[in-house]
Write a protein that holds these residues in place. Structure first.
Motif, short mmCIF file in Angstrom:
data_model
loop_
_atom_site.label_atom_id
_atom_site.label_comp_id
_atom_site.label_asym_id
_atom_site.label_seq_id
_atom_site.Cartn_x
_atom_site.Cartn_y
_atom_site.Cartn_z
N SER A 114 24.82 42.01 45.17
CA SER A 114 23.47 41.93 44.61
C SER A 114 23.47 41.50 43.15
CB SER A 114 22.79 43.30 44.73
OG SER A 114 21.52 43.29 44.14
N ASN A 115 22.48 40.69 42.80
CA ASN A 115 22.21 40.38 41.39
C ASN A 115 21.33 41.50 40.85
OD1 ASN A 115 23.62 37.99 41.41
ND2 ASN A 115 21.82 36.71 41.66
N PHE A 116 21.90 42.64 40.61
CA PHE A 116 21.15 43.81 40.18
C PHE A 116 21.40 44.07 38.71
CE2 PHE A 116 19.45 48.12 40.67
CZ PHE A 116 18.42 47.86 41.56
N LYS A 118 23.01 49.35 36.15
CA LYS A 118 24.34 49.82 36.53
C LYS A 118 24.22 50.94 37.56
CE LYS A 118 28.76 51.05 34.50
NZ LYS A 118 29.49 50.17 35.39
N ASP A 119 24.92 50.78 38.66
CA ASP A 119 24.95 51.74 39.78
C ASP A 119 23.59 51.95 40.43
OD1 ASP A 119 27.73 52.09 39.42
OD2 ASP A 119 27.36 53.58 37.86
N GLY A 120 22.64 51.06 40.17
CA GLY A 120 21.29 51.18 40.74
C GLY A 120 21.25 50.96 42.24
N VAL A 121 22.02 50.00 42.74
CA VAL A 121 22.05 49.76 44.18
C VAL A 121 22.63 50.98 44.89
CG1 VAL A 121 23.09 48.38 46.02
CG2 VAL A 121 22.15 47.26 44.01
N GLU A 122 23.71 51.49 44.36
CA GLU A 122 24.32 52.67 44.96
C GLU A 122 23.33 53.83 45.02
OE1 GLU A 122 27.63 50.30 42.98
OE2 GLU A 122 25.55 50.78 42.56
N GLU A 123 22.60 54.03 43.94
CA GLU A 123 21.61 55.10 43.90
C GLU A 123 20.52 54.89 44.95
OE1 GLU A 123 18.35 57.02 40.84
OE2 GLU A 123 20.10 55.98 40.00
N VAL A 134 30.09 48.00 47.33
CA VAL A 134 28.91 47.44 46.66
C VAL A 134 29.41 46.64 45.48
CG1 VAL A 134 26.79 47.96 45.37
CG2 VAL A 134 27.41 49.37 47.35
N VAL A 135 28.97 45.38 45.39
CA VAL A 135 29.31 44.52 44.26
C VAL A 135 28.00 44.07 43.63
CG1 VAL A 135 30.36 42.34 43.55
CG2 VAL A 135 31.46 43.74 45.31
N THR A 136 27.83 44.39 42.36
CA THR A 136 26.60 43.99 41.66
C THR A 136 26.96 43.15 40.43
OG1 THR A 136 26.57 46.03 40.38
CG2 THR A 136 25.26 45.99 42.41
N SER A 137 26.05 42.26 40.10
CA SER A 137 26.27 41.38 38.95
C SER A 137 26.45 42.18 37.67
CB SER A 137 25.12 40.39 38.82
OG SER A 137 23.88 41.06 38.75
N VAL A 141 30.15 43.41 37.69
CA VAL A 141 31.26 42.44 37.67
C VAL A 141 31.08 41.34 36.64
CG1 VAL A 141 31.89 42.88 40.08
CG2 VAL A 141 30.36 40.99 39.55
N GLY A 142 29.87 41.18 36.10
CA GLY A 142 29.65 40.20 35.04
C GLY A 142 29.32 38.79 35.50
N TRP A 143 29.13 38.59 36.79
CA TRP A 143 28.77 37.28 37.34
C TRP A 143 27.59 37.45 38.29
CZ3 TRP A 143 31.07 33.48 34.92
CH2 TRP A 143 32.32 33.72 34.33
N ARG A 144 26.66 36.52 38.21
CA ARG A 144 25.49 36.54 39.09
C ARG A 144 25.64 35.49 40.18
NH1 ARG A 144 20.98 38.91 37.82
NH2 ARG A 144 19.63 37.31 38.70
#
Length: 109
Positions: free
Chosen positions: A7-9, A12-17, A31-34, A37-40
Protein backbone atom coordinates in the motif's frame (compact mmCIF):
# COMPACT_ATOMS: atom_id res chain seq x y z
CA UNK A 1 -2.39 -19.09 -0.20
CA UNK A 2 -0.22 -16.51 1.53
CA UNK A 3 -1.78 -13.05 1.53
CA UNK A 4 0.03 -9.75 1.74
CA UNK A 5 -0.76 -6.06 1.51
CA UNK A 6 1.21 -3.55 -0.54
CA UNK A 7 0.00 0.00 0.00
CA UNK A 8 0.95 3.61 -0.66
CA UNK A 9 0.01 4.48 2.91
CA UNK A 10 1.18 7.65 4.65
CA UNK A 11 0.72 6.67 8.30
CA UNK A 12 3.37 4.44 9.87
CA UNK A 13 1.80 1.09 10.83
CA UNK A 14 -1.63 2.46 9.83
CA UNK A 15 -2.51 -0.45 7.55
CA UNK A 16 -1.61 -2.93 10.25
CA UNK A 17 -3.79 -1.06 12.73
CA UNK A 18 -6.76 -1.02 10.31
CA UNK A 19 -6.38 -4.76 9.69
CA UNK A 20 -6.31 -5.41 13.43
CA UNK A 21 -9.36 -3.20 14.09
CA UNK A 22 -11.28 -5.15 11.46
CA UNK A 23 -10.15 -8.49 12.89
CA UNK A 24 -8.34 -9.66 9.75
CA UNK A 25 -4.68 -8.94 10.51
CA UNK A 26 -3.88 -12.62 11.09
CA UNK A 27 -4.95 -13.49 7.53
CA UNK A 28 -1.97 -11.60 6.10
CA UNK A 29 1.59 -12.92 6.08
CA UNK A 30 3.11 -9.48 5.46
CA UNK A 31 2.35 -5.79 5.01
CA UNK A 32 4.52 -3.48 2.90
CA UNK A 33 3.73 0.22 2.97
CA UNK A 34 5.39 3.12 1.20
CA UNK A 35 5.88 4.97 4.48
CA UNK A 36 7.85 2.03 5.91
CA UNK A 37 9.98 1.17 2.85
CA UNK A 38 10.47 4.64 1.35
CA UNK A 39 9.12 3.86 -2.14
CA UNK A 40 5.63 4.42 -3.52
CA UNK A 41 3.87 2.35 -6.14
CA UNK A 42 4.50 2.29 -9.08
CA UNK A 43 8.24 2.33 -8.20
CA UNK A 44 9.63 -1.15 -8.76
CA UNK A 45 11.41 -1.28 -5.37
CA UNK A 46 8.17 -1.47 -3.37
CA UNK A 47 7.17 -4.51 -5.44
CA UNK A 48 10.59 -6.18 -5.08
CA UNK A 49 10.49 -5.56 -1.32
CA UNK A 50 7.13 -7.28 -1.26
CA UNK A 51 8.47 -10.28 -3.14
CA UNK A 52 11.26 -10.61 -0.57
CA UNK A 53 8.71 -10.55 2.26
CA UNK A 54 6.55 -13.07 0.42
CA UNK A 55 9.49 -15.33 -0.35
CA UNK A 56 8.20 -15.59 -3.90
CA UNK A 57 8.97 -14.63 -7.47
CA UNK A 58 6.67 -12.37 -9.48
CA UNK A 59 5.44 -15.20 -11.69
CA UNK A 60 4.18 -17.03 -8.58
CA UNK A 61 2.10 -14.11 -7.33
CA UNK A 62 -1.40 -12.93 -8.13
CA UNK A 63 -1.59 -9.18 -7.57
CA UNK A 64 -5.09 -7.81 -6.88
CA UNK A 65 -5.79 -4.12 -6.50
CA UNK A 66 -8.02 -1.23 -7.43
CA UNK A 67 -5.58 1.16 -9.10
CA UNK A 68 -5.18 0.67 -12.85
CA UNK A 69 -1.52 1.75 -13.02
CA UNK A 70 -0.21 0.74 -9.58
CA UNK A 71 -2.08 -2.53 -9.15
CA UNK A 72 -2.63 -3.78 -12.69
CA UNK A 73 -0.34 -2.31 -15.35
CA UNK A 74 2.90 -2.08 -13.33
CA UNK A 75 2.61 -5.53 -11.71
CA UNK A 76 2.00 -7.08 -15.15
CA UNK A 77 5.04 -5.27 -16.52
CA UNK A 78 7.06 -6.73 -13.63
CA UNK A 79 5.93 -10.29 -14.36
CA UNK A 80 3.04 -10.72 -11.94
CA UNK A 81 -0.36 -12.06 -12.80
CA UNK A 82 -2.79 -9.26 -11.94
CA UNK A 83 -6.50 -8.72 -11.44
CA UNK A 84 -8.05 -5.28 -11.35
CA UNK A 85 -10.77 -4.62 -8.79
CA UNK A 86 -12.86 -2.30 -10.93
CA UNK A 87 -15.81 -1.54 -8.65
CA UNK A 88 -17.26 1.10 -11.00
CA UNK A 89 -16.60 -0.82 -14.24
CA UNK A 90 -14.35 1.91 -15.61
CA UNK A 91 -12.35 -0.65 -17.62
CA UNK A 92 -14.93 -3.01 -19.17
CA UNK A 93 -12.45 -3.99 -21.90
CA UNK A 94 -10.14 -5.68 -19.36
CA UNK A 95 -10.85 -9.41 -19.07
CA UNK A 96 -8.79 -9.65 -15.88
CA UNK A 97 -11.05 -7.45 -13.81
CA UNK A 98 -13.94 -7.85 -11.40
CA UNK A 99 -16.36 -5.47 -9.70
CA UNK A 100 -17.46 -7.52 -6.69
CA UNK A 101 -15.36 -9.71 -4.43
CA UNK A 102 -18.05 -12.39 -4.61
CA UNK A 103 -16.81 -12.94 -8.19
CA UNK A 104 -13.33 -14.03 -7.06
CA UNK A 105 -14.03 -17.74 -6.55
CA UNK A 106 -15.30 -18.00 -10.13
CA UNK A 107 -12.38 -15.99 -11.51
CA UNK A 108 -9.74 -17.94 -9.58
CA UNK A 109 -10.87 -21.37 -10.86
Amino acid sequence: YRLGVISNFLVKDGVEEMLKINGIYNYFAFVVTSVNVGWRKPHSLIYSNSLEKAGASADGVLFIGDDYINDFITPRQLGYQALLYDRDNNYPEIDSSFSCFKELPRILK
